[in-house]
Design a protein around this motif. Structure first.
Motif, PDB file in Angstrom:
ATOM      1  N   VAL A 299      -8.760 117.162  90.150  1.00 45.87           N
ATOM      2  CA  VAL A 299      -9.900 117.194  91.066  1.00 45.87           C
ATOM      3  C   VAL A 299     -10.510 118.338  91.516  1.00 45.87           C
ATOM      4  O   VAL A 299      -9.757 119.326  92.143  1.00 45.87           O
ATOM      5  CB  VAL A 299      -9.326 116.140  92.285  1.00 45.87           C
ATOM      6  N   VAL A 300     -11.693 118.385  91.376  1.00 48.89           N
ATOM      7  CA  VAL A 300     -12.517 119.704  91.848  1.00 48.89           C
ATOM      8  C   VAL A 300     -13.621 119.493  92.818  1.00 48.89           C
ATOM      9  O   VAL A 300     -14.519 118.522  92.364  1.00 48.89           O
ATOM     10  CB  VAL A 300     -13.076 120.372  90.538  1.00 48.89           C
ATOM     11  N   PRO A 301     -13.757 119.811  94.113  1.00 51.92           N
ATOM     12  CA  PRO A 301     -14.719 119.327  94.943  1.00 51.92           C
ATOM     13  C   PRO A 301     -15.964 119.607  94.347  1.00 51.92           C
ATOM     14  O   PRO A 301     -16.128 120.785  93.988  1.00 51.92           O
ATOM     15  CB  PRO A 301     -14.195 120.093  96.172  1.00 51.92           C
ATOM     16  N   ASP A 302     -16.996 118.839  94.571  1.00 51.77           N
ATOM     17  CA  ASP A 302     -18.191 119.051  94.057  1.00 51.77           C
ATOM     18  C   ASP A 302     -19.196 120.155  94.581  1.00 51.77           C
ATOM     19  O   ASP A 302     -19.667 120.914  93.833  1.00 51.77           O
ATOM     20  CB  ASP A 302     -19.204 117.830  94.371  1.00 51.77           C
ATOM     21  N   GLU A 303     -18.673 120.328  96.102  1.00 51.91           N
ATOM     22  CA  GLU A 303     -19.314 121.523  96.475  1.00 51.91           C
ATOM     23  C   GLU A 303     -19.302 122.950  96.005  1.00 51.91           C
ATOM     24  O   GLU A 303     -19.858 123.750  96.178  1.00 51.91           O
ATOM     25  CB  GLU A 303     -19.334 121.380  98.208  1.00 51.91           C
TER      26      GLU A 303
END
Length: 657
Positions: A299-303
């Motif tokens: 999982v990689v944060p969009d921001e």
């Protein structure tokens, strides 16, 4: 608003409006293009990181599998005693620190004729190896999943991760069935090894991307095995989280993960790990651990992923505003010098708008500035429009020709199929009816039936991979070969084998066909059949009201050139029995909720309407599929055929006077 304004204001307003729109489109395109590049790069990086982690995890689990399988292979080659089993288990744990515990359990009275239960278990506890025997009427391991499932399936199985309250660890068990070394036929027991999964937390926790990206692991049923939020581990699954959030997209991603697929999708983050923060958009890369059926998610944060592009977009916006200001000053300074040629161009463009391209007179470019360039652009546009109209006319004519040719191809294809029913009006011992509805102008489904002598009826239904013209050509070739290979005395499985060999030869496009092929003896009611990867037809028994799938092992036809052998099935039909054959376009028809029509609905229709005439019966099924789809496009050909057997005695009573 512009009617009473001067030309300078109009030019500034209109040109700036147009320029702003163009810039906005350019910014949007640039943003989307840059975003795609960043996401593609991020996906490649995530794939690389995940691959390393998956290989590391599978490396450990593969060691466990290899130890189990090697031990079982050795056990199948010799006669074991109880002491041998105990010594072997101890040896396995002493030499394989990845394994927490190992057990061997036998079928009743196999290791010792006086023992119904025999199970030995070595495990690690407090830095030492412990041993217990187990198995009794109270502790009946024969019905436990770790023992029963591998025996039933006849293959090794990884269990779902579970919490061991005695050891206070999360484990997973790998069970391998083994055979009697004397006969090599029957399974006589299970060797199972327990793996402590606590090391997975450290391995998966080390997988990171950007500052707050994290990884998690799910089992083959979607249960969360590792996650930064420890409250989720073994307490939630990806599907329970999706259900709580009513997140259909996450549910579909969960299905893809347990199917062993790889992907990169945007989701609402699982977390966040810090409960004080709100859930935010994130990107999820998932990859399977193929041998175990588990899946790793990154999982990689969009921001964080799009931080650079947002900064770049803000700078571009400032540059655009500065450009608009400069453009305003420039337009105001030259507006007076461009009104005259613009009026001429305006007059000419009216003729162009009316389609008078030949009579339209454009002024000559008297200068080499923007006005001159604009004039030349109009001249070029006039020429280009004429050429475009010519090409469009030709393209329209070509498209109409293609549509006409496809209509002819459809008519030719339909002419291959028997459409006159009843096909054998002089025979009262059987009845046949079939329909086909192609999804496109031409399709790949087909059916056929014919007598090879007075008492043997061949019948078949088939589905070619793909759609359109290629499928129809492959269908024609297959239908011709099937009829050519059929002769008295040949069994259906032999016919399919011969046809497969001829189709697979020089099949460079790798097309294939699924076929159900049967031969009915009209005197005895005996049906011999073979199946080349097709949906099993359904036999309805009138006397018992049973609905029996005609299952018979066989691969799809036309791919493998080797001498593929097909199994042969045999059933006997009584008077009033019938066989319903269909292609997957029936059961895979979907509605607006992406639900499939399914075999259950089809079976219910058969049971409820078995006494109807077969033509009316097939029409009813087609209408049921159509109503279920509720206007959704038909993605696959729909073909149905019913063969009803009336029997020789019944046929005698129905002879014409």
């Amino acid at each position: 608003m512009l009617k009473n304004r001067g030309i300078t204001f109009k030019l500034i307003f209109l040109l700036l409006t147009g320029s702003t729109l163009i810039l906005a489109l350019i910014f949007k395109y640039n943003y989307e293009l840059t975003k795609k590049i960043i996401l593609r790069t991020a996906e490649d990086n995530a794939k690389h990181i995940a691959t390393i982690a998956v290989n590391k995890i599978e490396g450990v689990l593969n060691i466990v599998e290899r130890v189990n399988k090697n031990t079982v292979s050795y056990m199948e080659s010799i006669d074991e005693t109880k002491d041998d089993v105990k010594a072997r288990l101890r040896h396995v744990l002493q030499n394989n620190h990845e394994i927490y515990g190992a057990t061997v359990a036998y079928e009743p009275y196999t290791l010792d004729k006086n023992l119904k239960y025999f199970g030995s278990y070595y495990f690690r506890r407090d830095g030492a190896l412990k041993f217990i025997n187990f198995g009794s009427e109270k502790d009946n391991y024969f019905n436990q999943d770790w023992y029963q499932i591998p025996i039933e399936l006849g293959k090794p199985v990884w269990s779902e991760p579970y919490f061991d309250p005695d050891a206070e660890i999360i484990e997973s068990t790998y069970s391998v069935p083994f055979r009697d070394n004397a006969t090599g036929e029957n399974y006589i027991g299970i060797m199972a090894t327990d793996v402590d999964l606590n090391w997975l937390h450290e391995t998966v926790a080390s997988v990171k991307m950007f500052k707050t990206g994290y990884a998690f692991l799910i089992s083959k049923n979607g249960t969360i095995v590792t996650h930064p939020n420890k409250e989720l581990i073994m307490n939630e699954s990806i599907f329970s989280i999706a259900e709580t959030r009513a997140d259909k997209k996450l549910r579909e991603i969960g299905k893809a993960m347990i199917r062993g697929e790889t992907g990169f999708k945007q989701i609402d983050s699982f977390g966040p790990v810090n409960k004080s923060k709100k859930s935010q958009k994130a990107w999820l890369f998932y990859m399977p651990l193929k041998s175990e059926g588990w899946a790793l998610g990154l999982v990689v944060p969009d921001e964080e992923l799009l931080a650079d592009i947002v900064t770049l977009h803000e700078k571009d916006s400032l540059i655009a505003l500065l450009g608009v200001l400069i453009l305003t000053i420039f337009i105001a300074s030259i507006s007076a010098s461009i009104t005259r040629p613009l009026r001429r161009l305006a007059s000419a463009t009216k003729d162009m708008a009316n389609g008078n391209l030949d009579d339209c007179k454009l002024p000559h470019a008297e200068t080499k500035d923007e006005i001159g360039a604009l004039t030349n652009s109009f001249i070029y546009m006039k020429s280009a429009l004429k050429e475009y109209i010519r090409e469009l006319t030709e393209a329209t004519r070509a498209k109409e020709q293609i549509v006409s040719e496809l209509k002819i191809a459809h008519d030719i294809q339909m002419s291959f199929l028997i459409k006159l029913f009843p096909p054998f009006p002089d025979r009262a011992d059987l009845d046949l009816f079939a329909t086909i509805m192609p999804a496109k102008e031409v399709g790949g489904d087909f059916y056929d039936f014919f007598f090879i002598d007075d008492t043997h009826l061949c019948f078949l239904i088939a589905d070619v991979s793909g759609k359109g013209v290629p499928a129809s050509l492959f269908m024609a070739m297959t239908k011709t070969l099937l009829k050519a290979q059929t002769s008295v005395g040949l069994s259906p499985n032999k016919i399919l084998s011969d046809v497969n060999g001829k189709l697979a030869k020089d099949n460079n496009v790798n097309m294939f066909v699924t076929i159900f092929f049967g031969i009915l003896d009209t005197e005895s009611g005996v049906v011999e059949f073979a199946n080349g990867g097709h949906n099993p037809p359904l036999l309805y028994k009138k006397d018992t009201a049973e609905l029996i799938p005609l299952e018979c092992a066989g691969v799809v036809v036309g791919i493998m050139e080797e001498d593929i052998m097909f199994d042969k099935g045999t059933i006997t039909m009584q008077s009033g029995d019938f066989i319903l054959m269909y292609t997957d376009g029936v059961t895979e028809g979907i509605n607006e909720k992406d639900e499939e029509f399914g075999e259950e609905r089809l079976n219910r229709l058969i049971v409820e309407n078995h006494d109807k005439p077969i033509k009316e019966f097939i029409t009813l099924i087609n209408e049921a599929v159509k109503q279920f789809s509720n206007g959704q496009p038909q993605f696959d050909d729909i073909t149905l055929m019913i063969l009803k057997y009336e029997g020789v005695d019944n046929a005698t009573h129905k002879e014409k006077p």
